[in-house]
Scaffold this active site. Sequence first.
Site, PDB file in Angstrom:
ATOM      1  N   HIS A   1       0.814  -1.217   0.000  1.00 14.29           N
ATOM      2  CA  HIS A   1       0.000   0.000   0.000  1.00 14.29           C
ATOM      3  C   HIS A   1       0.849   1.269   0.000  1.00 14.29           C
ATOM      4  O   HIS A   1       0.332   2.354  -0.299  1.00 14.29           O
ATOM      5  CB  HIS A   1      -0.983  -0.004   1.178  1.00 14.29           C
ATOM      6  CG  HIS A   1      -0.365   0.211   2.518  1.00 14.29           C
ATOM      7  ND1 HIS A   1      -0.088  -0.820   3.398  1.00 14.29           N
ATOM      8  CD2 HIS A   1       0.024   1.338   3.164  1.00 14.29           C
ATOM      9  CE1 HIS A   1       0.429  -0.330   4.505  1.00 14.29           C
ATOM     10  NE2 HIS A   1       0.517   0.969   4.389  1.00 14.29           N
TER      11      HIS A   1
ATOM     12  N   ASP B   1       0.045  -7.573   0.970  1.00 13.34           N
ATOM     13  CA  ASP B   1       0.469  -6.212   1.296  1.00 13.34           C
ATOM     14  C   ASP B   1       1.989  -6.142   1.424  1.00 13.34           C
ATOM     15  O   ASP B   1       2.523  -5.507   2.333  1.00 13.34           O
ATOM     16  CB  ASP B   1      -0.198  -5.701   2.575  1.00 13.34           C
ATOM     17  CG  ASP B   1      -0.093  -4.180   2.703  1.00 13.34           C
ATOM     18  OD1 ASP B   1       0.139  -3.523   1.673  1.00 13.34           O
ATOM     19  OD2 ASP B   1      -0.222  -3.661   3.821  1.00 13.34           O
TER      20      ASP B   1
ATOM     21  N   GLY C   1       3.287   6.279   8.280  1.00  9.39           N
ATOM     22  CA  GLY C   1       4.667   6.485   7.868  1.00  9.39           C
ATOM     23  C   GLY C   1       5.576   5.367   8.328  1.00  9.39           C
ATOM     24  O   GLY C   1       6.633   5.129   7.746  1.00  9.39           O
ATOM     25  N   ASN C   2       5.148   4.651   9.383  1.00  9.06           N
ATOM     26  CA  ASN C   2       5.897   3.476   9.844  1.00  9.06           C
ATOM     27  C   ASN C   2       5.679   2.269   8.935  1.00  9.06           C
ATOM     28  O   ASN C   2       6.414   1.279   9.030  1.00  9.06           O
ATOM     29  CB  ASN C   2       5.481   3.079  11.261  1.00  9.06           C
ATOM     30  CG  ASN C   2       6.270   3.808  12.327  1.00  9.06           C
ATOM     31  OD1 ASN C   2       5.727   4.650  13.027  1.00  9.06           O
ATOM     32  ND2 ASN C   2       7.546   3.498  12.452  1.00  9.06           N
ATOM     33  N   SER C   3       4.660   2.310   8.086  1.00 11.56           N
ATOM     34  CA  SER C   3       4.350   1.171   7.221  1.00 11.56           C
ATOM     35  C   SER C   3       5.566   0.776   6.399  1.00 11.56           C
ATOM     36  O   SER C   3       6.187   1.606   5.742  1.00 11.56           O
ATOM     37  CB  SER C   3       3.196   1.520   6.280  1.00 11.56           C
ATOM     38  OG  SER C   3       1.992   1.674   6.994  1.00 11.56           O
TER      39      SER C   3
ATOM     40  N   THR D   1       2.936  -2.904   9.482  1.00  8.95           N
ATOM     41  CA  THR D   1       1.976  -2.774   8.397  1.00  8.95           C
ATOM     42  C   THR D   1       0.793  -1.881   8.727  1.00  8.95           C
ATOM     43  O   THR D   1       0.357  -1.087   7.901  1.00  8.95           O
ATOM     44  CB  THR D   1       1.456  -4.170   7.993  1.00  8.95           C
ATOM     45  OG1 THR D   1       2.551  -4.942   7.514  1.00  8.95           O
ATOM     46  CG2 THR D   1       0.400  -4.087   6.917  1.00  8.95           C
ATOM     47  N   ALA D   2       0.246  -1.990   9.922  1.00  8.44           N
ATOM     48  CA  ALA D   2      -1.007  -1.286  10.203  1.00  8.44           C
ATOM     49  C   ALA D   2      -1.131  -1.018  11.693  1.00  8.44           C
ATOM     50  O   ALA D   2      -0.432  -1.596  12.515  1.00  8.44           O
ATOM     51  CB  ALA D   2      -2.196  -2.129   9.731  1.00  8.44           C
ATOM     52  N   ILE D   3      -2.051  -0.115  12.015  1.00  7.23           N
ATOM     53  CA  ILE D   3      -2.394   0.164  13.406  1.00  7.23           C
ATOM     54  C   ILE D   3      -3.906   0.133  13.550  1.00  7.23           C
ATOM     55  O   ILE D   3      -4.648   0.335  12.583  1.00  7.23           O
ATOM     56  CB  ILE D   3      -1.865   1.538  13.886  1.00  7.23           C
ATOM     57  CG1 ILE D   3      -2.435   2.672  13.008  1.00  7.23           C
ATOM     58  CG2 ILE D   3      -0.369   1.571  13.903  1.00  7.23           C
ATOM     59  CD1 ILE D   3      -2.093   4.064  13.517  1.00  7.23           C
TER      60      ILE D   3
ATOM     61  N   GLY E   1      -4.108 -28.603  -4.696  1.00 11.02           N
ATOM     62  CA  GLY E   1      -5.373 -28.948  -5.355  1.00 11.02           C
ATOM     63  C   GLY E   1      -6.527 -29.114  -4.408  1.00 11.02           C
ATOM     64  O   GLY E   1      -7.377 -29.993  -4.604  1.00 11.02           O
TER      65      GLY E   1
END
Length: 495
Positions: A136, A166, A239-241, A257-259, A298
Amino acid sequence: MHLKRLFLVAALAVFAAAPAARQAFAEDAAKPADPGLSDVLTDLLHGVEGENGTSGPDKRVPFGREEVQLSFAPLVKQTAPAVVNVYASQTAKVTSPFEGDPFFEEFFGRAQPRAQSSLGSGVLVDPSGVIVTNYHVIKNADEVKVATADGREFASKVMLKDETLDLAVLKISADKPFPVIAIGDSDALEVGDLVLAIGNPFGVGQTTTSGIVSALARSHIGVSDSGYFIQTDAAINPGNSGGALINMGGQLVGINTAIYSRSGGSIGIGFAIPANMVRAFADAAKAGLDFFERPYIGAEFEMVTPQIAESLGMEKPTGALVSTVDAAGPAGKAGLKPGDVILSLNNTPVESIEALDYRMATLSIGTKATFAVLSKGQQATMEIPLERAPEGAKPSEVTLRGRSPFSGAKVEELSPRLAQRLGLRTDLKGVTVIDISRDSPAADFGFQPGDIVREVNGTTIDTAATLAQVAQQDTRWWRFTVERGGQILRQVLRY
């Protein structure tokens, strides 16, 4: 007992009155000595009460200056140079209500494209300049630049990206090797372990925060299709992402990645992609793959609900329920059947579908995996080869043209390999959109890669050639059915 308390009061008075006496006392306390005042004080500070007193873990008030000057500084100096800033920019189309009107365009001019930018972080994982960041951060970017901790700036190219995970891998080049952070084993993490988060929050500059591992295997946080995250209370902000989550050994254990936040700032609930997934993804990029291939057996899986668990005689809802099996695939040949439940993979318990997907994605194609399976009330063990998803028939990409809502879309008939590339179930069949030209009618009408076109103007779409032929119809009315994310969407419009 009264004597012990009297000694404690006297000692505290000396500490408060004379700094020199405090230092001498600390030095004396560190020396081996006969039982006396030092032992009495230590017992009292431990909370010992008399002969029958019990103490907890080996904890005490620090004696000596060295013991109170513990610091993360050496660890930060070792790892921070490998954390970079990532700047992504793209040109966004700006529409004007007067667009196409010669009179207003004469006076007001045409709407000019507007530049948009995003900011994130990344981690150097190879001395040649391989960087791992979040998808992202660089999504839809026309240009991606990287600034290293020593102030240098580089243009970068995207080696590999995957929206479902991501994750993205960038490449920069220089005459000298870059500093790196070694990728550690995220499966070795335990709740309570100390970790550091390093990144560039809000663009203020490189920042380090500390915390612990709050939880493992978090899922359904709405960030990506991946459902296996490390949760930490180390402060993570916008910004840490793409930044580094490191352990006390200086190893990369996750990509921040996220907070979870209602205000946009950190409230102590952050999530990171485990390093074992990062390693597999980076290896795929360095191998030159055009997408991240997952091992194929499969079979497709569903969640084990409490009702299903009860009907199967399970004590609790755990594992992954087999929903479909390709009889000609590796799982079918090994004897796996719909209705079976996967309990573990390579002796590691599988708590959910997300856990199984994660474990599978970190394994190598061409190897074998051992599955513990509950089948008809009996537990069994199966060894299943991990293969590359089959390509199916010869791929036939078709770019749709003409005056239709599909114009500008590139479509192809689904195969297990293509379905895996698009993040779809590998047992799906049909004609799917694989790419959309920017500023095309298909983009304007909201078509997305992964959409499966089922029917157009009463015609069932089973091949890409059929859709191309139907899209050439001379009509202004369009009625079509599209499958997206397991949902059926029906649309009627005049175009």
